[in-house]
Design a protein around this motif. Structure first.
Motif, PDB file in Angstrom:
ATOM      1  N   ARG A 282       0.876  -1.278   0.113  1.00  0.00           N
ATOM      2  CA  ARG A 282       0.171  -0.173  -0.172  1.00  0.00           C
ATOM      3  C   ARG A 282       0.748   1.325   0.029  1.00  0.00           C
ATOM      4  O   ARG A 282       0.796   2.032  -0.636  1.00  0.00           O
ATOM      5  CB  ARG A 282      -0.849   0.035   1.191  1.00  0.00           C
ATOM      6  N   GLU A 283       1.854   1.283   0.869  1.00  0.00           N
ATOM      7  CA  GLU A 283       2.911   2.472   0.999  1.00  0.00           C
ATOM      8  C   GLU A 283       3.570   2.681  -0.562  1.00  0.00           C
ATOM      9  O   GLU A 283       3.649   3.829  -0.822  1.00  0.00           O
ATOM     10  CB  GLU A 283       3.729   2.350   1.960  1.00  0.00           C
ATOM     11  N   LEU A 284       4.034   1.547  -0.863  1.00  0.00           N
ATOM     12  CA  LEU A 284       4.557   1.706  -2.253  1.00  0.00           C
ATOM     13  C   LEU A 284       3.827   2.339  -3.263  1.00  0.00           C
ATOM     14  O   LEU A 284       4.234   3.351  -3.956  1.00  0.00           O
ATOM     15  CB  LEU A 284       5.321   0.473  -2.591  1.00  0.00           C
ATOM     16  N   GLU A 285       2.791   1.957  -3.472  1.00  0.00           N
ATOM     17  CA  GLU A 285       1.723   2.511  -4.345  1.00  0.00           C
ATOM     18  C   GLU A 285       1.381   3.872  -4.269  1.00  0.00           C
ATOM     19  O   GLU A 285       1.580   4.655  -5.088  1.00  0.00           O
ATOM     20  CB  GLU A 285       0.640   1.625  -4.702  1.00  0.00           C
ATOM     21  N   GLU A 286       0.897   4.281  -2.925  1.00  0.00           N
ATOM     22  CA  GLU A 286       0.682   5.575  -2.385  1.00  0.00           C
ATOM     23  C   GLU A 286       1.834   6.519  -2.799  1.00  0.00           C
ATOM     24  O   GLU A 286       1.538   7.657  -3.352  1.00  0.00           O
ATOM     25  CB  GLU A 286       0.247   5.616  -1.050  1.00  0.00           C
ATOM     26  N   GLU A 287       3.022   6.047  -2.552  1.00  0.00           N
ATOM     27  CA  GLU A 287       4.157   6.921  -2.408  1.00  0.00           C
ATOM     28  C   GLU A 287       4.816   7.014  -3.854  1.00  0.00           C
ATOM     29  O   GLU A 287       5.498   8.260  -4.381  1.00  0.00           O
ATOM     30  CB  GLU A 287       5.197   6.682  -1.429  1.00  0.00           C
ATOM     31  N   THR A 288       4.703   6.004  -4.774  1.00  0.00           N
ATOM     32  CA  THR A 288       5.560   5.909  -5.972  1.00  0.00           C
ATOM     33  C   THR A 288       4.566   5.971  -7.373  1.00  0.00           C
ATOM     34  O   THR A 288       5.094   6.053  -8.416  1.00  0.00           O
ATOM     35  CB  THR A 288       6.515   4.782  -6.050  1.00  0.00           C
ATOM     36  N   GLY A 289       3.292   5.504  -7.098  1.00  0.00           N
ATOM     37  CA  GLY A 289       2.591   5.047  -8.305  1.00  0.00           C
ATOM     38  C   GLY A 289       2.792   3.623  -8.907  1.00  0.00           C
ATOM     39  O   GLY A 289       2.069   3.200  -9.886  1.00  0.00           O
ATOM     40  N   TRP A 290       3.704   2.971  -8.115  1.00  0.00           N
ATOM     41  CA  TRP A 290       3.819   1.504  -8.728  1.00  0.00           C
ATOM     42  C   TRP A 290       3.267   0.385  -7.936  1.00  0.00           C
ATOM     43  O   TRP A 290       3.453   0.569  -6.613  1.00  0.00           O
ATOM     44  CB  TRP A 290       5.572   1.426  -8.694  1.00  0.00           C
ATOM     45  N   ARG A 291       2.644  -0.595  -8.207  1.00  0.00           N
ATOM     46  CA  ARG A 291       2.072  -1.434  -7.634  1.00  0.00           C
ATOM     47  C   ARG A 291       2.933  -2.732  -7.573  1.00  0.00           C
ATOM     48  O   ARG A 291       3.170  -3.295  -8.876  1.00  0.00           O
ATOM     49  CB  ARG A 291       0.696  -1.865  -8.060  1.00  0.00           C
ATOM     50  N   PRO A 292       3.459  -2.984  -6.402  1.00  0.00           N
ATOM     51  CA  PRO A 292       4.210  -4.398  -6.548  1.00  0.00           C
ATOM     52  C   PRO A 292       3.567  -5.683  -6.762  1.00  0.00           C
ATOM     53  O   PRO A 292       2.496  -5.851  -6.550  1.00  0.00           O
ATOM     54  CB  PRO A 292       4.926  -4.252  -5.034  1.00  0.00           C
ATOM     55  N   GLY A 293       4.350  -6.815  -7.155  1.00  0.00           N
ATOM     56  CA  GLY A 293       4.098  -8.060  -7.167  1.00  0.00           C
ATOM     57  C   GLY A 293       4.083  -8.465  -5.659  1.00  0.00           C
ATOM     58  O   GLY A 293       4.073  -7.691  -4.779  1.00  0.00           O
ATOM     59  N   PRO A 294       4.047  -9.841  -5.665  1.00  0.00           N
ATOM     60  CA  PRO A 294       4.085 -10.153  -4.275  1.00  0.00           C
ATOM     61  C   PRO A 294       5.282  -9.845  -3.508  1.00  0.00           C
ATOM     62  O   PRO A 294       6.402  -9.811  -3.932  1.00  0.00           O
ATOM     63  CB  PRO A 294       4.150 -11.813  -4.637  1.00  0.00           C
ATOM     64  N   MET A 295       4.985  -9.227  -2.416  1.00  0.00           N
ATOM     65  CA  MET A 295       5.896  -9.030  -1.122  1.00  0.00           C
ATOM     66  C   MET A 295       6.417 -10.120  -0.414  1.00  0.00           C
ATOM     67  O   MET A 295       5.651 -10.869   0.276  1.00  0.00           O
ATOM     68  CB  MET A 295       5.371  -7.929  -0.502  1.00  0.00           C
ATOM     69  N   LYS A 296       7.730 -10.164  -0.156  1.00  0.00           N
ATOM     70  CA  LYS A 296       8.345 -11.237   0.759  1.00  0.00           C
ATOM     71  C   LYS A 296       9.144 -10.387   1.832  1.00  0.00           C
ATOM     72  O   LYS A 296       9.713  -9.180   1.527  1.00  0.00           O
ATOM     73  CB  LYS A 296       9.448 -12.065  -0.157  1.00  0.00           C
ATOM     74  N   LEU A 297       9.057 -11.104   2.964  1.00  0.00           N
ATOM     75  CA  LEU A 297       9.897 -10.399   4.118  1.00  0.00           C
ATOM     76  C   LEU A 297      11.640 -10.540   3.680  1.00  0.00           C
ATOM     77  O   LEU A 297      12.067 -11.423   3.663  1.00  0.00           O
ATOM     78  CB  LEU A 297       9.597 -10.954   5.170  1.00  0.00           C
ATOM     79  N   LEU A 298      11.992  -9.310   3.865  1.00  0.00           N
ATOM     80  CA  LEU A 298      13.570  -9.275   3.827  1.00  0.00           C
ATOM     81  C   LEU A 298      14.344  -9.324   4.868  1.00  0.00           C
ATOM     82  O   LEU A 298      15.192  -9.945   5.042  1.00  0.00           O
ATOM     83  CB  LEU A 298      13.997  -8.035   2.719  1.00  0.00           C
ATOM     84  N   LEU A 299      13.821  -8.354   5.769  1.00  0.00           N
ATOM     85  CA  LEU A 299      14.480  -8.243   7.175  1.00  0.00           C
ATOM     86  C   LEU A 299      13.631  -7.400   7.905  1.00  0.00           C
ATOM     87  O   LEU A 299      12.724  -6.801   7.683  1.00  0.00           O
ATOM     88  CB  LEU A 299      16.035  -7.828   7.128  1.00  0.00           C
TER      89      LEU A 299
END
Length: 177
Positions: free
Chosen positions: A89-106
């Motif tokens: 949600r934050e990525l899309e709101e702040e960049t206009g890009w909708r990510p694919g599946p999100m994986k925990l990195l750290l």
């Protein structure tokens, strides 16, 4: 092993973003002290790396430190909200890009000596542009930056946010193989 023991906390200030408490802490030697505790809701951080090994970053000014720098999109995780959903949600709101599946990195705790601030960084290797960012006021620009530049950007102080430094250095190392 000796540990600090908490004998209670009292709230000295709170708003919808944070709570500042004073804790009555007993040290291993029996002395007591008042210790400030800043309680914050957890934060979701989003990173997307494309096929060219570039990461989508925000160039923004932080008035508190008076500094400009590259950051990853991030924001608070709502009550009962999944961290990966919040990061997307934050990525899309702040960049206009909708990510694919999100994986925990750290997961990182940037200030564990004083704060409950807990940051969960999620990443994806795909994203689709869906339009101008809803929250375009949060950054001066958004750019795909080569991961190969990350160590130099960190060394020059152009990436200062602790969660971004940690996440981008891990991604840089992972993508190098």
């Amino acid at each position: 092993m000796s540990v600090w023991q908490t004998h209670g906390e009292r709230t000295v200030y709170e708003n919808r973003w944070l709570q500042v408490n004073m804790a009555d802490v007993e040290l291993p030697d029996g002395r007591h002290l008042d210790h400030t505790v800043i309680r914050l809701r957890p934060v979701a951080v989003a990173a997307v790396v494309n096929d060219c090994d570039e990461v989508l970053l925000l160039w923004r000014h932080r008035f508190i430190t008076g500094a400009w720098g590259w950051e990853l999109p991030s924001g608070g995780i709502g009550a009962d909200e999944d961290g990966a959903v919040a990061a997307a949600r934050e990525l899309e709101e702040e960049t206009g890009w909708r990510p694919g599946p999100m994986k925990l990195l750290l997961a990182v705790d940037p200030m564990p000596g004083i704060s409950t601030s807990h940051h969960r960084v999620y990443w994806s290797d795909q994203a689709d542009y869906v339009g101008p960012p809803e929250d375009d006021f949060e950054s001066a620009r958004r750019e795909w930056v080569p991961l190969s530049l990350v160590p130099d950007l960190v060394a020059r102080g152009e990436i200062r946010s602790a969660n971004a430094v940690a996440a981008l250095m891990v991604l840089h190392q992972l993508r190098r193989g």
